[in-house]
Design an enzyme around this catalytic site. Sequence first.
Site, PDB file in Angstrom:
ATOM      1  N   ASP A 299       0.898  -1.131   0.077  1.00  0.00           N
ATOM      2  CA  ASP A 299       0.076  -0.134  -0.042  1.00  0.00           C
ATOM      3  C   ASP A 299       1.003   1.265   0.120  1.00  0.00           C
ATOM      4  OD1 ASP A 299      -1.695   1.967   0.857  1.00  0.00           O
ATOM      5  OD2 ASP A 299      -2.776   0.860   2.164  1.00  0.00           O
TER       6      ASP A 299
ATOM      7  N   VAL B 267      -5.525   5.359  -6.559  1.00  0.00           N
ATOM      8  CA  VAL B 267      -4.461   5.877  -5.596  1.00  0.00           C
ATOM      9  C   VAL B 267      -4.717   7.052  -5.171  1.00  0.00           C
ATOM     10  CG1 VAL B 267      -2.002   6.514  -5.886  1.00  0.00           C
ATOM     11  CG2 VAL B 267      -2.593   4.270  -6.752  1.00  0.00           C
ATOM     12  N   ASP B 268      -5.248   8.070  -5.680  1.00  0.00           N
ATOM     13  CA  ASP B 268      -5.715   9.537  -5.322  1.00  0.00           C
ATOM     14  C   ASP B 268      -6.585   9.292  -4.363  1.00  0.00           C
ATOM     15  OD1 ASP B 268      -5.644  12.383  -5.653  1.00  0.00           O
ATOM     16  OD2 ASP B 268      -7.261  12.305  -7.125  1.00  0.00           O
TER      17      ASP B 268
ATOM     18  N   SER C 207      -1.068   6.010 -14.422  1.00  0.00           N
ATOM     19  CA  SER C 207      -2.008   5.743 -15.495  1.00  0.00           C
ATOM     20  C   SER C 207      -2.285   4.660 -15.822  1.00  0.00           C
ATOM     21  CB  SER C 207      -1.555   6.628 -16.810  1.00  0.00           C
ATOM     22  OG  SER C 207      -1.342   8.039 -16.656  1.00  0.00           O
TER      23      SER C 207
ATOM     24  N   ILE D  11      -7.290   3.123 -13.395  1.00  0.00           N
ATOM     25  CA  ILE D  11      -8.500   3.415 -13.979  1.00  0.00           C
ATOM     26  C   ILE D  11      -8.433   4.189 -15.483  1.00  0.00           C
ATOM     27  CG2 ILE D  11      -8.735   5.884 -12.910  1.00  0.00           C
ATOM     28  CD1 ILE D  11     -11.979   3.414 -13.653  1.00  0.00           C
ATOM     29  N   TYR D  12      -7.047   4.879 -15.741  1.00  0.00           N
ATOM     30  CA  TYR D  12      -6.829   5.575 -16.971  1.00  0.00           C
ATOM     31  C   TYR D  12      -6.480   4.572 -17.998  1.00  0.00           C
ATOM     32  CZ  TYR D  12      -6.992  10.373 -14.852  1.00  0.00           C
ATOM     33  OH  TYR D  12      -7.310  11.452 -14.461  1.00  0.00           O
TER      34      TYR D  12
END
Length: 168
Positions: free
Chosen positions: A11, A34-35, A119, A122-123
């Site tokens: 983590d 992550v954000d 990235s 989700i990107y």
Amino acid sequence: MTPTITAVRGDITEQHVDAIVNAANRAMRGGGGVDGAIHRAGGRTILEDCIARFPTGLATGDAGWTTAGLLPARWVIHVVGPNFRAGERDRALLESCYRRALAVADELGARTVAFPLISAGIYGWPHEDAVDAAVATIAAADTAVTDVRIVAFDTAMHDLVRRRIERG
């Protein structure tokens, strides 16, 4: 100087380093992945610092820093990676995230930095290429950072990073 690069399974919010890198969105107001994990673990002061320091957000490929709040790190270096799923497929923007993050780390005097794979969540950046961009860009950097950890949340991604580091 080239930093030592290590693959870590775990983590990113638990890394005891000078700075952790956040894969942020352009608005710099928290999000998912992550954000979201960094904002949740670090507490409200990270968001407050983002609002104060980046009132209009950050451009794709750029980096900036905030406090790390309640995290064990001293700073969070926020980068905005390209959104592959939305058609942002210029690898130079992805590489810029790593270079800019290391430049910000140098400005701060950070010597140990933990990165997520920018990235690659989700990107939707293809994993093999995301790992290659991370390792190649960090390995080629002229930086005072001595220790870089690429933190992967799952075993498959960790193994991919470890194998790429071993190839050199």
